[in-house]
Design a protein around this motif. Structure first.
Motif, short mmCIF file in Angstrom:
data_model
loop_
_atom_site.label_atom_id
_atom_site.label_comp_id
_atom_site.label_asym_id
_atom_site.label_seq_id
_atom_site.Cartn_x
_atom_site.Cartn_y
_atom_site.Cartn_z
N ARG A 51 0.83 -1.21 0.00
CA ARG A 51 0.00 0.00 0.00
C ARG A 51 0.87 1.26 0.00
NH1 ARG A 51 -2.65 -3.21 3.49
NH2 ARG A 51 -1.94 -2.11 5.35
N CYS A 52 1.96 1.24 0.75
CA CYS A 52 2.86 2.41 0.78
C CYS A 52 3.43 2.71 -0.60
CB CYS A 52 4.02 2.17 1.76
SG CYS A 52 3.52 2.11 3.47
N ILE A 53 3.85 1.67 -1.28
CA ILE A 53 4.42 1.85 -2.63
C ILE A 53 3.34 2.36 -3.58
CG2 ILE A 53 5.43 0.61 -4.59
CD1 ILE A 53 6.91 -1.12 -2.40
N HIS A 54 2.12 1.86 -3.46
CA HIS A 54 1.00 2.35 -4.26
C HIS A 54 0.74 3.83 -3.96
CE1 HIS A 54 -3.32 3.16 -4.94
NE2 HIS A 54 -3.08 2.54 -6.08
N ASP A 55 0.74 4.21 -2.69
CA ASP A 55 0.48 5.60 -2.29
C ASP A 55 1.53 6.56 -2.85
OD1 ASP A 55 -1.77 4.86 -0.87
OD2 ASP A 55 -0.74 4.83 1.07
N GLN A 56 2.76 6.10 -3.00
CA GLN A 56 3.84 6.95 -3.50
C GLN A 56 3.56 7.45 -4.92
OE1 GLN A 56 7.41 4.58 -3.10
NE2 GLN A 56 7.04 4.27 -0.92
N ALA A 57 2.77 6.72 -5.68
CA ALA A 57 2.49 7.07 -7.08
C ALA A 57 1.26 7.96 -7.22
CB ALA A 57 2.31 5.80 -7.90
N GLN A 58 0.55 8.22 -6.13
CA GLN A 58 -0.68 9.01 -6.21
C GLN A 58 -0.35 10.49 -6.37
OE1 GLN A 58 -3.66 7.23 -6.40
NE2 GLN A 58 -2.05 5.68 -6.49
N ASN A 59 -1.19 11.19 -7.15
CA ASN A 59 -1.01 12.61 -7.34
C ASN A 59 -2.39 13.28 -7.29
OD1 ASN A 59 0.02 15.10 -7.91
ND2 ASN A 59 0.44 14.69 -10.07
N PRO A 60 -2.67 14.06 -6.26
CA PRO A 60 -1.74 14.42 -5.21
C PRO A 60 -1.58 13.28 -4.20
CG PRO A 60 -3.86 15.43 -4.76
CD PRO A 60 -3.98 14.73 -6.09
#
Length: 185
Positions: A51-60
């Protein structure tokens, strides 16, 4: 990859290879006893890292769960958290966790200072809050050291392990930040 540097720590985005190190310290009761979770399993931690790695790609990006690395030993010693429920309201919540082998050395405070600086200076937040279980005196001391003001007690607001817990909430405004938050460069 986001990196925040302090005197002793490199706070960076989580990597897939961090899962084993996270589980090694999260599995100790000293870590999870004041959190509303069961003892973290390997599967739980692997899911968290995913989930952390997925969140890193979110914008914003609204959720920052980051690895705290001791620069002296290059070992993962904890986590740094910033969650932004709404950019419109310019508010965020911070949190921290430190390996039981490293508690009592100021790492939690250092993580909190870094996340306040990042939230105010880089994200542009106006208000940042933190919550912890009322009985978690270590986190309450950290909040006080960060200059956060106690806003009150949320009575029996968390059901954890078949028991109602009360939480304390503290906050700080961007206009109240002081030398404990700002690092002298």
């Amino acid at each position: 990859m986001l990196e925040i540097e302090t005197d002793r720590l490199l706070i960076r985005d989580v990597r897939a290879s961090d899962a084993e190190a996270f589980h090694a310290y999260m599995n100790h009761e000293e870590y999870w006893r004041n959190l509303p979770i069961e003892r973290p399993t390997v599967e739980f931690v692997e899911g968290l890292v995913t989930r952390c790695i997925h969140d890193q790609a979110q914008n914003p990006r609204m959720r920052f769960f980051m690895a705290a690395i001791d620069k002296g030993s290059d070992s993962l010693i904890g986590e740094a958290i910033l969650q932004i429920p709404s950019i419109r309201w310019r508010q965020g919540e911070i949190g921290w966790g430190v390996s039981s082998r490293r508690v009592g050395r100021g790492f939690g405070t250092e993580i909190g200072q870094a996340m306040l600086r990042y939230g105010f200076d880089s994200v542009g937040l106006h208000r940042i809050f933190a919550q912890c279980r009322v009985e978690n005196f270590a986190s309450r001391r950290i909040m006080a050291k960060l200059g956060m003001r106690e806003e009150g007690v949320l009575r029996e607001n968390v059901l954890a392990r078949n028991e109602w817990w009360s939480s304390i909430q503290c906050s700080i405004l961007s206009t109240e930040t002081n030398a404990s938050v700002r690092r002298a460069d």
